[in-house]
Design an enzyme around this catalytic site. Structure first.
Site, PDB file in Angstrom:
ATOM      1  CG  ASP A  41      -1.997  -0.944   1.245  1.00 25.19           C
ATOM      2  OD1 ASP A  41      -1.723  -2.141   1.440  1.00 25.19           O
ATOM      3  OD2 ASP A  41      -3.157  -0.538   1.024  1.00 25.19           O
ATOM      4  N   GLY A 165      -0.689 -10.512  -0.612  1.00 29.05           N
ATOM      5  CA  GLY A 165      -1.530  -9.325  -0.699  1.00 29.05           C
ATOM      6  C   GLY A 165      -2.913  -9.632  -1.258  1.00 29.05           C
ATOM      7  CG  ASP A 167      -5.679 -10.801   2.434  1.00 31.42           C
ATOM      8  OD1 ASP A 167      -4.673 -10.458   1.821  1.00 31.42           O
ATOM      9  OD2 ASP A 167      -6.104 -10.184   3.425  1.00 31.42           O
ATOM     10  CD  GLU A 397     -10.125  -2.954   0.953  1.00 34.17           C
ATOM     11  OE1 GLU A 397     -11.216  -2.829   1.572  1.00 34.17           O
ATOM     12  OE2 GLU A 397      -9.194  -3.686   1.337  1.00 34.17           O
TER      13      GLU A 397
HETATM   14  C1  DGY Z   1      -6.199  -7.784   6.480  1.00 36.86           C
HETATM   15  O1  DGY Z   1      -6.079  -7.611   7.682  1.00 36.86           O
HETATM   16  O2  DGY Z   1      -7.248  -7.989   5.900  1.00 36.86           O
HETATM   17  C2  DGY Z   1      -5.011  -7.677   5.644  1.00 36.86           C
HETATM   18  O3  DGY Z   1      -5.275  -7.940   4.316  1.00 36.86           O
HETATM   19  C3  DGY Z   1      -3.882  -8.521   6.140  1.00 36.86           C
HETATM   20  O4  DGY Z   1      -2.783  -7.996   5.524  1.00 36.86           O
END
Ligand code: DGY
Length: 418
Positions: A41, A165, A167, A397
């Protein structure tokens, strides 16, 4: 104000989001949901700042490396404080670092961004480049090449979905199913208090994410051991291609400061790039695909990061025709580009985080690579679609590729940066 209608308004709003999310010398991804400094980020944020405040952009890079480990790793989160609104915080990771950090890394976009910053003003950039280059950039690249390869291979592994990144990408489904969540310490999620749970990973996934953190912590964050023996090691086209690109940019930076030994070392990494791409190529899917390093099985499905091969500087004619066909099919199957996962696949979910939504930062790097190889039409489509969804819905996002609607956190820094 959240849905700017002209380009000037769009720029103004983007700049104010970057400013509003500044937290001293670093920038939060967004307030509430992500209250710390996240690695990639931050680097995209630096790119955004470099459009109007180059000094601040360099500072963002420098602060990220305050969380660098002695072994070279730049962690995926630098905590600096303990904010109860986020889970899992510093005490769960127990990294033993000061400032506290998480225990894994994240896609290494830094060298590419640093090169962009340096090219914007070489005179201003040179002293700052000289500082970040050896310890920060070289040491971190070296960490990836030493710690995230499995001997005899050249593909780069991620040992936690958070390291990629991306998830909850379907890329991890099979490998994650092999992580036994039994006995995970009870915990309370905080992310679903900020964002609609249907847009986030499931509880079953979270149990496994936490189990992997517990495993790493029990090894004392022995990264070589985690890669070699741990419950999860997947070769990721995202991390691998981003690192290849970063290696090439790092080499140019080495030339700029006349670091010949570093150039030679980087060449040894780049020597293996095509071999790593070979490992990821899936002929049956006509695309690069994640591959479980424990079973050698490819993930069944195409993610947007498959098209980062151009950004990585990998172009193999006999594959590219197929890859282009796959790209066109995916572009034609969504109203807005680029979905993070194949819309024609049964696992596609247009709203759930990395299982379908559009991410502006991935759009930016995919489009950049496509343009560099002369695929202007595809690149321009991705760029214009990114602008269209932001203009229509605001700086979210991520975005639903079918309807264009924004999802996840709002006033999001990296979307504004792009
Ligand atoms: C989250 O907390 O969702 C993040 O993606 C972990 O890096």
């Amino acid at each position: 104000m959240d849905k700017p209608s002209t380009d000037t308004e769009l720029d103004r709003r983007a700049i104010s989001i970057l400013r509003e999310n500044e937290w001293g010398d670093y920038t939060l991804p967004t307030r509430g949901l992500y209250p710390y400094q996240w690695n990639w980020d931050s680097m995209f944020v630096a790119l955004g700042f470099s459009e109007f405040d180059l000094d601040r952009a360099w500072t963002e890079v420098e602060t990220l490396f305050q969380g660098q480990w002695k072994n070279g790793m730049a962690a995926h989160i630098v905590f600096r404080s303990d904010d109860p609104s986020y889970f899992p915080g510093p005490s769960i990771w127990s990294s033993g670092q000061n400032p506290p950090t998480s225990g894994c890394s994240q896609p290494l976009v830094a060298a590419t961004v640093v090169r962009d910053l340096y090219e914007k003003d070489r005179e201003v950039g040179l002293p700052r480049l000289q500082k970040v280059f050896p310890k920060l950039l070289m040491a971190w690249h070296r960490w990836f090449h030493a710690m995230r390869v499995i001997s005899g291979g050249s593909a780069i592994a991620v040992t936690h979905p958070w390291e990629s990144g991306r998830d909850n990408s379907p890329d991890w489904d099979e490998a994650l199913a092999n992580v036994d969540p039994y006995g995970v310490t009870p915990y309370m999620r905080r992310d679903t208090g900020h964002v609609d749970p249907s847009m986030r990973p499931t509880d079953e996934e979270y149990d496994r994410y936490l189990k992997l953190v517990e495993y790493g912590r029990e090894t004392g964050w022995d990264h070589a051991h985690i890669t070699r023996e741990g419950p999860f090691a997947v070769a990721d086209p995202g991390v691998s291609f981003i690192l290849m690109r970063a290696d090439r940019d790092l080499k140019e930076l080495a030339k700029a400061i006349d670091a010949q030994d570093s150039e030679k070392e980087i060449d040894t990494w780049l020597y293996h790039a095509e071999e790593a791409a070979d490992y990821l190529w899936s002929e049956s899917q006509g695309a690069y695909a994640a591959r479980d390093m424990r079973t050698d099985e490819h993930a069944d499905g195409v993610s947007s990061v498959a098209f980062l091969s151009y950004y990585a500087g990998i172009s193999i004619p006999r594959r590219d025709a197929k890859l282009q066909r796959t790209l066109r099919r995916i572009l034609n199957s969504a109203r807005y580009s680029l979905p993070s996962f194949d819309p024609e696949h049964r696992k596609f979910d247009s709203k759930r985080y990395w299982r379908g939504p559009i991410w502006a930062i991935v759009n930016y790097i995919v489009a950049r690579g496509l343009a560099e190889y002369g695929f202007e039409r595809e690149s321009e489509r991705i760029r214009l679609d990114t602008r269209a969804v932001i203009r229509k819905y605001g700086f979210f996002e991520y975005f639903d590729p079918m309807e264009g609607r924004g999802a996840g956190g709002n006033q999001f820094t990296w979307t504004a940066a792009i």
